[in-house]
Design a protein around this motif. Structure first.
Motif, PDB file in Angstrom:
ATOM      1  N   THR A  46       0.833  -1.208   0.000  1.00 19.21           N
ATOM      2  CA  THR A  46       0.000   0.000   0.000  1.00 19.21           C
ATOM      3  C   THR A  46       0.862   1.250   0.000  1.00 19.21           C
ATOM      4  O   THR A  46       0.675   2.162  -0.813  1.00 19.21           O
ATOM      5  CB  THR A  46      -0.934   0.019   1.226  1.00 19.21           C
ATOM      6  N   TYR A  47       1.834   1.284   0.927  1.00 22.65           N
ATOM      7  CA  TYR A  47       2.694   2.474   0.971  1.00 22.65           C
ATOM      8  C   TYR A  47       3.523   2.614  -0.294  1.00 22.65           C
ATOM      9  O   TYR A  47       3.689   3.716  -0.820  1.00 22.65           O
ATOM     10  CB  TYR A  47       3.628   2.445   2.184  1.00 22.65           C
ATOM     11  N   ASN A  48       4.050   1.503  -0.799  1.00 21.16           N
ATOM     12  CA  ASN A  48       4.871   1.550  -2.016  1.00 21.16           C
ATOM     13  C   ASN A  48       4.075   2.135  -3.183  1.00 21.16           C
ATOM     14  O   ASN A  48       4.611   2.913  -3.987  1.00 21.16           O
ATOM     15  CB  ASN A  48       5.373   0.154  -2.365  1.00 21.16           C
ATOM     16  N   ASN A  49       2.791   1.784  -3.266  1.00 20.06           N
ATOM     17  CA  ASN A  49       1.949   2.349  -4.334  1.00 20.06           C
ATOM     18  C   ASN A  49       1.777   3.852  -4.173  1.00 20.06           C
ATOM     19  O   ASN A  49       1.701   4.584  -5.158  1.00 20.06           O
ATOM     20  CB  ASN A  49       0.583   1.664  -4.338  1.00 20.06           C
ATOM     21  N   TYR A  50       1.721   4.322  -2.920  1.00 23.82           N
ATOM     22  CA  TYR A  50       1.609   5.759  -2.674  1.00 23.82           C
ATOM     23  C   TYR A  50       2.880   6.475  -3.113  1.00 23.82           C
ATOM     24  O   TYR A  50       2.834   7.516  -3.782  1.00 23.82           O
ATOM     25  CB  TYR A  50       1.381   6.033  -1.182  1.00 23.82           C
ATOM     26  N   GLU A  51       4.039   5.929  -2.730  1.00 19.88           N
ATOM     27  CA  GLU A  51       5.299   6.626  -3.009  1.00 19.88           C
ATOM     28  C   GLU A  51       5.672   6.551  -4.488  1.00 19.88           C
ATOM     29  O   GLU A  51       6.341   7.449  -5.004  1.00 19.88           O
ATOM     30  CB  GLU A  51       6.430   6.055  -2.150  1.00 19.88           C
ATOM     31  N   THR A  52       5.269   5.505  -5.169  1.00 16.18           N
ATOM     32  CA  THR A  52       5.584   5.382  -6.590  1.00 16.18           C
ATOM     33  C   THR A  52       4.528   6.024  -7.482  1.00 16.18           C
ATOM     34  O   THR A  52       4.701   6.091  -8.702  1.00 16.18           O
ATOM     35  CB  THR A  52       5.723   3.901  -6.984  1.00 16.18           C
ATOM     36  N   GLY A  53       3.438   6.499  -6.884  1.00 15.40           N
ATOM     37  CA  GLY A  53       2.402   7.163  -7.656  1.00 15.40           C
ATOM     38  C   GLY A  53       1.415   6.229  -8.336  1.00 15.40           C
ATOM     39  O   GLY A  53       0.607   6.672  -9.157  1.00 15.40           O
ATOM     40  N   LEU A  54       1.458   4.942  -7.987  1.00 13.74           N
ATOM     41  CA  LEU A  54       0.526   3.997  -8.591  1.00 13.74           C
ATOM     42  C   LEU A  54      -0.876   4.109  -7.988  1.00 13.74           C
ATOM     43  O   LEU A  54      -1.848   3.652  -8.582  1.00 13.74           O
ATOM     44  CB  LEU A  54       1.034   2.558  -8.426  1.00 13.74           C
ATOM     45  N   ARG A  55      -0.952   4.713  -6.825  1.00  8.44           N
ATOM     46  CA  ARG A  55      -2.234   4.842  -6.136  1.00  8.44           C
ATOM     47  C   ARG A  55      -2.272   6.168  -5.390  1.00  8.44           C
ATOM     48  O   ARG A  55      -1.279   6.575  -4.782  1.00  8.44           O
ATOM     49  CB  ARG A  55      -2.425   3.679  -5.165  1.00  8.44           C
ATOM     50  N   GLU A  56      -3.404   6.855  -5.436  1.00 11.95           N
ATOM     51  CA  GLU A  56      -3.540   8.133  -4.745  1.00 11.95           C
ATOM     52  C   GLU A  56      -3.878   7.893  -3.279  1.00 11.95           C
ATOM     53  O   GLU A  56      -4.811   7.145  -2.957  1.00 11.95           O
ATOM     54  CB  GLU A  56      -4.643   8.981  -5.383  1.00 11.95           C
ATOM     55  N   PRO A  57      -3.142   8.516  -2.364  1.00 10.08           N
ATOM     56  CA  PRO A  57      -3.391   8.286  -0.934  1.00 10.08           C
ATOM     57  C   PRO A  57      -4.764   8.798  -0.511  1.00 10.08           C
ATOM     58  O   PRO A  57      -5.254   9.804  -1.018  1.00 10.08           O
ATOM     59  CB  PRO A  57      -2.280   9.090  -0.254  1.00 10.08           C
ATOM     60  N   ALA A  58      -5.362   8.097   0.447  1.00 11.44           N
ATOM     61  CA  ALA A  58      -6.623   8.539   1.028  1.00 11.44           C
ATOM     62  C   ALA A  58      -6.361   9.685   1.994  1.00 11.44           C
ATOM     63  O   ALA A  58      -5.230   9.895   2.453  1.00 11.44           O
ATOM     64  CB  ALA A  58      -7.297   7.371   1.755  1.00 11.44           C
ATOM     65  N   SER A  59      -7.408  10.426   2.324  1.00 13.98           N
ATOM     66  CA  SER A  59      -7.258  11.600   3.181  1.00 13.98           C
ATOM     67  C   SER A  59      -6.756  11.233   4.574  1.00 13.98           C
ATOM     68  O   SER A  59      -5.967  11.978   5.168  1.00 13.98           O
ATOM     69  CB  SER A  59      -8.589  12.355   3.286  1.00 13.98           C
ATOM     70  N   ASP A  60      -7.183  10.070   5.110  1.00 13.51           N
ATOM     71  CA  ASP A  60      -6.737   9.704   6.453  1.00 13.51           C
ATOM     72  C   ASP A  60      -5.240   9.412   6.483  1.00 13.51           C
ATOM     73  O   ASP A  60      -4.564   9.642   7.495  1.00 13.51           O
ATOM     74  CB  ASP A  60      -7.534   8.521   6.993  1.00 13.51           C
ATOM     75  N   PHE A  61      -4.683   8.940   5.360  1.00 10.34           N
ATOM     76  CA  PHE A  61      -3.242   8.729   5.291  1.00 10.34           C
ATOM     77  C   PHE A  61      -2.509  10.065   5.300  1.00 10.34           C
ATOM     78  O   PHE A  61      -1.491  10.223   5.978  1.00 10.34           O
ATOM     79  CB  PHE A  61      -2.889   7.948   4.025  1.00 10.34           C
ATOM     80  N   LEU A  62      -3.017  11.044   4.557  1.00 10.34           N
ATOM     81  CA  LEU A  62      -2.392  12.365   4.539  1.00 10.34           C
ATOM     82  C   LEU A  62      -2.412  12.994   5.925  1.00 10.34           C
ATOM     83  O   LEU A  62      -1.442  13.635   6.351  1.00 10.34           O
ATOM     84  CB  LEU A  62      -3.119  13.270   3.543  1.00 10.34           C
ATOM     85  N   ILE A  63      -3.508  12.806   6.641  1.00 11.53           N
ATOM     86  CA  ILE A  63      -3.618  13.335   8.000  1.00 11.53           C
ATOM     87  C   ILE A  63      -2.584  12.666   8.899  1.00 11.53           C
ATOM     88  O   ILE A  63      -1.911  13.323   9.706  1.00 11.53           O
ATOM     89  CB  ILE A  63      -5.034  13.108   8.552  1.00 11.53           C
ATOM     90  N   LEU A  64      -2.442  11.344   8.779  1.00 12.23           N
ATOM     91  CA  LEU A  64      -1.480  10.596   9.579  1.00 12.23           C
ATOM     92  C   LEU A  64      -0.064  11.117   9.364  1.00 12.23           C
ATOM     93  O   LEU A  64       0.670  11.378  10.324  1.00 12.23           O
ATOM     94  CB  LEU A  64      -1.565   9.113   9.232  1.00 12.23           C
ATOM     95  N   VAL A  65       0.341  11.268   8.099  1.00 13.54           N
ATOM     96  CA  VAL A  65       1.684  11.768   7.792  1.00 13.54           C
ATOM     97  C   VAL A  65       1.850  13.194   8.305  1.00 13.54           C
ATOM     98  O   VAL A  65       2.890  13.556   8.870  1.00 13.54           O
ATOM     99  CB  VAL A  65       1.952  11.700   6.274  1.00 13.54           C
ATOM    100  N   SER A  66       0.818  14.005   8.123  1.00  9.59           N
ATOM    101  CA  SER A  66       0.859  15.391   8.568  1.00  9.59           C
ATOM    102  C   SER A  66       1.112  15.483  10.065  1.00  9.59           C
ATOM    103  O   SER A  66       1.944  16.272  10.529  1.00  9.59           O
ATOM    104  CB  SER A  66      -0.464  16.085   8.213  1.00  9.59           C
ATOM    105  N   GLU A  67       0.401  14.663  10.841  1.00  7.48           N
ATOM    106  CA  GLU A  67       0.522  14.721  12.288  1.00  7.48           C
ATOM    107  C   GLU A  67       1.809  14.075  12.782  1.00  7.48           C
ATOM    108  O   GLU A  67       2.426  14.551  13.735  1.00  7.48           O
ATOM    109  CB  GLU A  67      -0.686  14.030  12.927  1.00  7.48           C
ATOM    110  N   LYS A  68       2.222  12.989  12.126  1.00  9.30           N
ATOM    111  CA  LYS A  68       3.418  12.278  12.568  1.00  9.30           C
ATOM    112  C   LYS A  68       4.693  13.087  12.358  1.00  9.30           C
ATOM    113  O   LYS A  68       5.627  13.020  13.158  1.00  9.30           O
ATOM    114  CB  LYS A  68       3.537  10.947  11.817  1.00  9.30           C
ATOM    115  N   PHE A  69       4.755  13.843  11.267  1.00  9.70           N
ATOM    116  CA  PHE A  69       6.003  14.508  10.902  1.00  9.70           C
ATOM    117  C   PHE A  69       5.905  16.030  10.921  1.00  9.70           C
ATOM    118  O   PHE A  69       6.787  16.730  10.428  1.00  9.70           O
ATOM    119  CB  PHE A  69       6.459  14.008   9.530  1.00  9.70           C
ATOM    120  N   ASP A  70       4.819  16.544  11.522  1.00  6.71           N
ATOM    121  CA  ASP A  70       4.670  17.993  11.727  1.00  6.71           C
ATOM    122  C   ASP A  70       4.840  18.796  10.440  1.00  6.71           C
ATOM    123  O   ASP A  70       5.590  19.781  10.391  1.00  6.71           O
ATOM    124  CB  ASP A  70       5.670  18.492  12.782  1.00  6.71           C
ATOM    125  N   VAL A  71       4.170  18.344   9.399  1.00  8.00           N
ATOM    126  CA  VAL A  71       4.151  19.101   8.152  1.00  8.00           C
ATOM    127  C   VAL A  71       2.703  19.357   7.775  1.00  8.00           C
ATOM    128  O   VAL A  71       1.807  18.616   8.172  1.00  8.00           O
ATOM    129  CB  VAL A  71       4.861  18.344   7.005  1.00  8.00           C
TER     130      VAL A  71
END
Length: 245
Positions: free
Chosen positions: A30-55
C-alpha cells in the motif's frame, strides 16, 4: 508531487520503505503504491503523515515548498473536504449543519466534564481499568485478542494517569532495568508509536511490551534477542507505554 514529498519525508527518517510502512501501520504494498504514484493516498493517510512529521497538508500535496511545522489552525485534508461540501449547501441547509455542530459540541463538552468528574474520587484518587493478564516483557503472552478479564483499580490522579486508557502488568524481565517483572504500567491506546518509544504489540496472538525500532522490537535487557518483523507476521500496535503506575 505527493510521491516526491513522501519519499523526501521517509528518507529524512533514515527508514526504508518497509520500515516506514510498518511505522505508519500500513502494508508495504500500500505504501509503495503511494510513493511510486501507482495509487492516490486517502485523506486519512495524509492526515497521519501530517501529524506524525509535523508538516502541513499543503506541503504533502505540493502546494507549498517549505516544510513548515504544522500549526493547530491549519486545515487537514478531511476538513478541506467538509468545507467544500458545506459551501455547496443551500443557506437553510447550512443553518441546519451549524445547529447540529453546536449541539454536538455542547454535548461533548458536557459529557467530558461529567466523565472527568466521575473518575475522580476523594483524596486525589481516580478509577482505571486494569487487565488481569500480564503483558510480556519476555517471550510473549497469549492474549486471545484482548478477550481477558479486567478489573477497575484505584490509582493516584496524576497527569500521566489522565493520559492513560488502561493499566497492564509486566510479566518478565526483558525490559529491565526500566521495567521489572510485576510492575504495572499506564498504557495509552493508539495504533502507532514513534521510533524508540515503548509500546504494547500483538504478534501472532502473543502480546509484548517492547521498544519500537522501525523494523523490529527491541528488548532493553541484553540477555533477550530483538524481535525482527517479516511480511508474513500479523503485527498490531495497541498502545504506548507512558510509565509505571
Amino acid at each position: 508531487m505527493i510521491p516526491d514529498k513522501l519519499k523526501e519525508i521517509r528518507e529524512s527518517t533514515g527508514m526504508n520503505k518497509k520500515a516506514f510502512a510498518r511505522f505508519l501501520g500500513l502494508k508495504y504494498t500500500t505504501y509503495n503504491n503511494y510513493e511510486t504514484g501507482l495509487r492516490e493516498p486517502a485523506s486519512d493517510f495524509l492526515i497521519l503523515v501530517s501529524e506524525k512529521f509535523d508538516v502541513s497538508i499543503d506541503y504533502i500535496l505540493g502546494l507549498k515548498n517549505e516544510r513548515e511545522v504544522l500549526h493547530s489552525y491549519e486545515l487537514k485534508s478531511n476538513e478541506y473536504e467538509h468545507i467544500k461540501k458545506y459551501r455547496s449547501l443551500e443557506p437553510l441547509d447550512k443553518k441546519a449543519v451549524d445547529g447540529l455542530i453546536d449541539t454536538l459540541s455542547e454535548r461533548q463538552r458536557q459529557d467530558k466534564a461529567e466523565t472527568e468528574h466521575a473518575i475522580l474520587i476523594e483524596n486525589n484518587r481516580m478509577y482505571m481499568s486494569q487487565y488481569d493478564y500480564g503483558v510480556s516483557a519476555g517471550v510473549g503472552n497469549f492474549l486471545d485478542e484482548w478477550d481477558i478479564p479486567k478489573t477497575i483499580v484505584e490509582v493516584e490522579d496524576t497527569p500521566i494517569a489522565r493520559k492513560a486508557d488502561f493499566i497492564l502488568r509486566v510479566d518478565g524481565d526483558s525490559m529491565m532495568p526500566d521495567y521489572e517483572n510485576g510492575d504495572r504500567v499506564f498504557v495509552k491506546s493508539q495504533e502507532t508509536i514513534e521510533m524508540n518509544e515503548i509500546g504494547v504489540f500483538i504478534i501472532e496472538a502473543k502480546c509484548y511490551m517492547k521498544q519500537f525500532k522501525g523494523d523490529h522490537l527491541h528488548s532493553l535487557n541484553p540477555d533477550y534477542e530483538d524481535i525482527q518483523f517479516n511480511d508474513s507476521q500479523n503485527i498490531k500496535c495497541v498502545g504506548k507505554v507512558l510509565g509505571k503506575v
